[in-house]
Design a protein around this motif. Structure first.
Motif, PDB file in Angstrom:
ATOM      1  N   THR A 250       0.861  -1.269   0.057  1.00 40.30           N
ATOM      2  CA  THR A 250      -0.434   0.036  -0.003  1.00 40.30           C
ATOM      3  C   THR A 250       0.756   1.475   0.045  1.00 40.30           C
ATOM      4  O   THR A 250       0.547   2.296  -0.923  1.00 40.30           O
ATOM      5  N   ARG A 251       1.610   1.452   0.826  1.00 39.48           N
ATOM      6  CA  ARG A 251       2.657   2.507   0.759  1.00 39.48           C
ATOM      7  C   ARG A 251       3.430   2.419  -0.812  1.00 39.48           C
ATOM      8  O   ARG A 251       3.535   3.632  -1.261  1.00 39.48           O
ATOM      9  N   ALA A 252       3.645   1.452  -1.052  1.00 34.40           N
ATOM     10  CA  ALA A 252       4.667   1.654  -2.607  1.00 34.40           C
ATOM     11  C   ALA A 252       3.087   1.934  -3.539  1.00 34.40           C
ATOM     12  O   ALA A 252       3.128   3.041  -3.927  1.00 34.40           O
ATOM     13  N   LEU A 253       2.347   1.059  -3.496  1.00 35.99           N
ATOM     14  CA  LEU A 253       1.098   1.777  -4.626  1.00 35.99           C
ATOM     15  C   LEU A 253       0.791   3.687  -4.251  1.00 35.99           C
ATOM     16  O   LEU A 253       0.770   4.853  -4.949  1.00 35.99           O
ATOM     17  N   LEU A 254       1.013   3.916  -2.620  1.00 39.52           N
ATOM     18  CA  LEU A 254       0.435   5.516  -2.656  1.00 39.52           C
ATOM     19  C   LEU A 254       1.552   6.174  -3.230  1.00 39.52           C
ATOM     20  O   LEU A 254       2.065   7.712  -3.623  1.00 39.52           O
ATOM     21  N   ARG A 255       2.958   5.523  -2.760  1.00 40.85           N
ATOM     22  CA  ARG A 255       4.097   6.237  -3.429  1.00 40.85           C
ATOM     23  C   ARG A 255       4.009   6.933  -4.892  1.00 40.85           C
ATOM     24  O   ARG A 255       4.734   7.779  -5.692  1.00 40.85           O
ATOM     25  N   SER A 256       4.261   5.478  -5.330  1.00 45.99           N
ATOM     26  CA  SER A 256       4.133   6.200  -6.812  1.00 45.99           C
ATOM     27  C   SER A 256       2.141   6.314  -7.999  1.00 45.99           C
ATOM     28  O   SER A 256       2.183   6.518  -8.929  1.00 45.99           O
ATOM     29  N   MET A 257       1.584   7.099  -6.565  1.00 43.67           N
ATOM     30  CA  MET A 257       0.382   7.170  -7.227  1.00 43.67           C
ATOM     31  C   MET A 257       0.769   9.295  -8.352  1.00 43.67           C
ATOM     32  O   MET A 257       1.290   9.788  -7.435  1.00 43.67           O
ATOM     33  N   ASP A 263      -1.276  13.339 -16.256  1.00 44.53           N
ATOM     34  CA  ASP A 263      -2.203  12.408 -17.880  1.00 44.53           C
ATOM     35  C   ASP A 263      -2.141  11.060 -17.088  1.00 44.53           C
ATOM     36  O   ASP A 263      -0.687  10.689 -17.008  1.00 44.53           O
ATOM     37  N   PRO A 264      -3.139  10.567 -16.664  1.00 46.16           N
ATOM     38  CA  PRO A 264      -2.815   8.759 -16.043  1.00 46.16           C
ATOM     39  C   PRO A 264      -2.424   7.932 -17.051  1.00 46.16           C
ATOM     40  O   PRO A 264      -1.628   6.996 -16.651  1.00 46.16           O
ATOM     41  N   ALA A 265      -2.254   8.375 -18.532  1.00 43.14           N
ATOM     42  CA  ALA A 265      -2.068   8.025 -20.033  1.00 43.14           C
ATOM     43  C   ALA A 265      -0.004   7.753 -19.445  1.00 43.14           C
ATOM     44  O   ALA A 265       0.601   7.073 -20.136  1.00 43.14           O
ATOM     45  N   VAL A 266       0.172   9.127 -19.695  1.00 41.50           N
ATOM     46  CA  VAL A 266       1.777   8.993 -19.236  1.00 41.50           C
ATOM     47  C   VAL A 266       2.450   8.087 -18.287  1.00 41.50           C
ATOM     48  O   VAL A 266       3.097   7.630 -17.945  1.00 41.50           O
ATOM     49  N   ASP A 267       1.647   9.456 -17.095  1.00 41.86           N
ATOM     50  CA  ASP A 267       2.373   9.328 -15.570  1.00 41.86           C
ATOM     51  C   ASP A 267       1.805   7.379 -14.509  1.00 41.86           C
ATOM     52  O   ASP A 267       1.768   8.012 -13.796  1.00 41.86           O
ATOM     53  N   LEU A 268       0.992   6.505 -14.956  1.00 45.90           N
ATOM     54  CA  LEU A 268       1.116   5.610 -14.593  1.00 45.90           C
ATOM     55  C   LEU A 268       1.918   4.906 -13.542  1.00 45.90           C
ATOM     56  O   LEU A 268       2.869   5.047 -13.481  1.00 45.90           O
ATOM     57  N   PRO A 269       0.952   4.695 -12.834  1.00 42.30           N
ATOM     58  CA  PRO A 269       2.340   4.175 -11.167  1.00 42.30           C
ATOM     59  C   PRO A 269       2.866   3.054 -11.034  1.00 42.30           C
ATOM     60  O   PRO A 269       1.901   2.353 -12.163  1.00 42.30           O
ATOM     61  N   VAL A 270       3.988   2.675 -11.169  1.00 38.53           N
ATOM     62  CA  VAL A 270       5.079   1.476 -11.217  1.00 38.53           C
ATOM     63  C   VAL A 270       5.717   1.313 -10.273  1.00 38.53           C
ATOM     64  O   VAL A 270       6.199   2.073  -9.254  1.00 38.53           O
ATOM     65  N   ILE A 271       5.855   0.023  -9.794  1.00 39.23           N
ATOM     66  CA  ILE A 271       6.290  -0.159  -8.499  1.00 39.23           C
ATOM     67  C   ILE A 271       7.032  -1.577  -9.937  1.00 39.23           C
ATOM     68  O   ILE A 271       6.888  -2.501  -9.655  1.00 39.23           O
ATOM     69  N   PRO A 272       8.775  -1.326  -9.024  1.00 38.05           N
ATOM     70  CA  PRO A 272       9.398  -2.030  -9.693  1.00 38.05           C
ATOM     71  C   PRO A 272       8.802  -3.986  -9.129  1.00 38.05           C
ATOM     72  O   PRO A 272       8.902  -4.106  -8.559  1.00 38.05           O
ATOM     73  N   ARG A 290       9.619  -7.911  -4.200  1.00 37.56           N
ATOM     74  CA  ARG A 290       9.158  -6.666  -4.598  1.00 37.56           C
ATOM     75  C   ARG A 290       8.892  -5.844  -3.068  1.00 37.56           C
ATOM     76  O   ARG A 290       9.758  -4.955  -3.510  1.00 37.56           O
ATOM     77  N   CYS A 291       9.025  -6.261  -2.309  1.00 37.64           N
ATOM     78  CA  CYS A 291       9.010  -5.847  -0.842  1.00 37.64           C
ATOM     79  C   CYS A 291      11.080  -5.236  -1.039  1.00 37.64           C
ATOM     80  O   CYS A 291      11.683  -5.778  -0.241  1.00 37.64           O
ATOM     81  N   THR A 292      10.478  -3.592   0.142  1.00 42.55           N
ATOM     82  CA  THR A 292      11.693  -3.399  -0.226  1.00 42.55           C
ATOM     83  C   THR A 292      12.072  -3.749   1.662  1.00 42.55           C
ATOM     84  O   THR A 292      13.201  -3.089   2.074  1.00 42.55           O
ATOM     85  N   GLU A 293      11.060  -4.013   2.403  1.00 40.45           N
ATOM     86  CA  GLU A 293      10.750  -4.281   3.943  1.00 40.45           C
ATOM     87  C   GLU A 293      11.392  -5.419   4.089  1.00 40.45           C
ATOM     88  O   GLU A 293      10.873  -6.106   5.612  1.00 40.45           O
ATOM     89  N   ARG A 294      11.114  -6.857   3.014  1.00 41.96           N
ATOM     90  CA  ARG A 294      11.588  -7.904   3.749  1.00 41.96           C
ATOM     91  C   ARG A 294      12.357  -8.217   5.146  1.00 41.96           C
ATOM     92  O   ARG A 294      12.730  -7.444   4.602  1.00 41.96           O
ATOM     93  N   PHE A 295      12.412  -8.865   5.426  1.00 37.96           N
ATOM     94  CA  PHE A 295      13.253  -9.575   6.688  1.00 37.96           C
ATOM     95  C   PHE A 295      12.991 -11.627   7.194  1.00 37.96           C
ATOM     96  O   PHE A 295      12.312 -11.618   6.151  1.00 37.96           O
ATOM     97  N   ALA A 296      13.483 -11.979   7.940  1.00 38.47           N
ATOM     98  CA  ALA A 296      13.868 -13.447   7.589  1.00 38.47           C
ATOM     99  C   ALA A 296      12.662 -14.117   7.579  1.00 38.47           C
ATOM    100  O   ALA A 296      12.724 -14.982   6.668  1.00 38.47           O
ATOM    101  N   PRO A 297      11.197 -14.169   8.383  1.00 42.67           N
ATOM    102  CA  PRO A 297      10.490 -14.452   7.768  1.00 42.67           C
ATOM    103  C   PRO A 297       9.248 -14.537   6.520  1.00 42.67           C
ATOM    104  O   PRO A 297       9.032 -15.704   7.005  1.00 42.67           O
TER     105      PRO A 297
END
Ligand SMILES: Nc1ncnc2c1ncn2[C@@H]1O[C@H](COP(=O)(O)OP(=O)(O)OP(=O)(O)O)[C@@H](O)[C@H]1O
Ligand code: SF4
Ligand SMILES: [Mg+2]
Length: 322
Positions: A250-257, A263-272, A290-297
């Motif tokens: 959700t945080r990644a979606l919000l950052r890429s809003m 123009d939504p056609a040009v500026d589409l949200p992208v999560i690597p 894809r998670c930048t916050e992942r950890f052991a479990p």
């Protein structure tokens, strides 16, 4: 207040030549009378199949298990006649592709009138008048003339409005609008959203708004359900989730809003990275690669939805350690 729709443990599977697609897994949510619930997630996250399954409209290779109750009565896999009756009167869906919701060989006005004749017992003449009125309400230009048009003769925006008019005819208690503004230009998009908002406010219709666009959710929805890889990863009040998103996706979606006015056609949200392969879902968190916050479990154990705050739940191992 008792829920209008109660979805519990919904699984949707498709069998294909190469294996089984887990399109929706273990989905739980409620829809309260008169609320607007946003369903957000990337392409392929299971948004449409969730509601197609509820309405008995899955493709032939699909199966749905679990439970979906409408006002306390089980409707998942209910007999065709029961679902047809409900869809005409109580539950309506505006499809992602408005062409697929309309019969191509029938004039659009007649399709609307047919609903009124069949479900409300109106005479042909009364049904025609009400249908034209409904087309005027959705601001279809020159409604009386367009009554005679075939679906292919209308633009995408006009077809969406016809679908919304059709969905509103029997004053449904629940309207599921699937990406109903994606193909439309910004002005028409705003008009369609205003229409939905009007149905919610004036007729008390509960609305499920399926969208890629968190901006649309912010404007219209009370609560939002974020889906990833066929599962709910976060659900809660819109304001709370925008202010304090608990899940890294959700945080990644919000950052890429896209910023306001872009123009939504040009500026589409992208999560690597890529969405998960639904035929080979990993044992742990599907977002882990894809998670930048992942950890052991994260890669070994799938996180369950857990309470982040009142009415706010998130499925992330971080919740356990914060
Ligand atoms: N008949 C089918 N056979 C096999 N897989 C299917 C079938 N129908 C849908 N799927 C798969 O189910 C998954 C979920 O699809 P769904 O249509 O719910 O996605 P979505 O979240 O609505 O995406 P979008 O935003 O692109 O509309 C996708 O991976 C899709 O390819
Ligand atoms: S469970 Fe782990 S990988 Fe999954 S979203 Fe949370 S931190 Fe990221
Ligand atoms: Mg879809």
């Amino acid at each position: 207040m008792a829920a209008l729709l109660e979805c519990r443990g919904l699984d949707v599977r498709f069998s294909t030549d190469t294996g089984t697609v887990a399109a929706v897994s273990g989905l739980d949510f409620d829809l309260a009378p008169g609320e607007c619930l946003g369903i957000v997630g990337e392409s392929g996250s299971g948004k449409s199949q969730t509601f197609l399954a509820m309405f008995g409209l899955l493709a032939a290779n699909g199966t749905a298990t679990g439970s979906v109750k409408y006002r306390g009565t089980e409707i998942l896999n209910a007999p065709r006649a029961v679902l047809d009756e409900l869809r005409g009167n109580r539950l309506a869906m505006v499809f992602q592709d408005a062409l697929s919701g309309l019969t191509p060989t029938m004039r659009v006005g007649e399709q609307l009138a047919e609903v009124l004749v069949r479900h409300q017992g109106l005479s042909r003449a009364d049904a025609r008048a009400r249908a034209i009125e409904a087309l005027e309400i959705v601001r279809l230009p020159d409604a009386a003339r367009r009554y005679e048009a075939y679906p292919f003769e209308l633009s995408g925006g006009m077809r969406q409005r016809v679908m919304i008019a059709m969905a509103s005819l029997c004053r449904p208690e629940v309207l599921v609008a699937d990406e109903c503004t994606t193909a439309l230009d910004v002005t028409v998009q705003a008009q369609v959203l205003r229409l939905l908002d009007g149905m919610k406010r004036k007729a008390g219709t509960a609305i499920v708004l399926i969208t890629h666009d968190l901006g649309v959710v912010a404007g219209l929805c009370d609560r939002v359900l974020i889906m990833y890889g066929g599962r709910a990863v976060e659900i809660g009040p819109v304001r709370r989730i925008f202010r304090e998103p608990a899940h890294p996706y959700t945080r990644a979606l919000l950052r890429s809003m896209p910023s306001l006015g872009a123009d939504p056609a040009v500026d589409l949200p992208v999560i690597p990275g890529q969405p998960p392969d639904l035929e080979n879902l990993p044992p742990g968190c599907a977002f882990a690669p894809r998670c930048t916050e992942r950890f052991a479990p994260c890669q070994a154990e799938r996180p369950a939805l857990q309470v982040a705050a009142a009415d706010h739940r998130s499925a992330c191992h971080l919740g356990r350690v914060q």
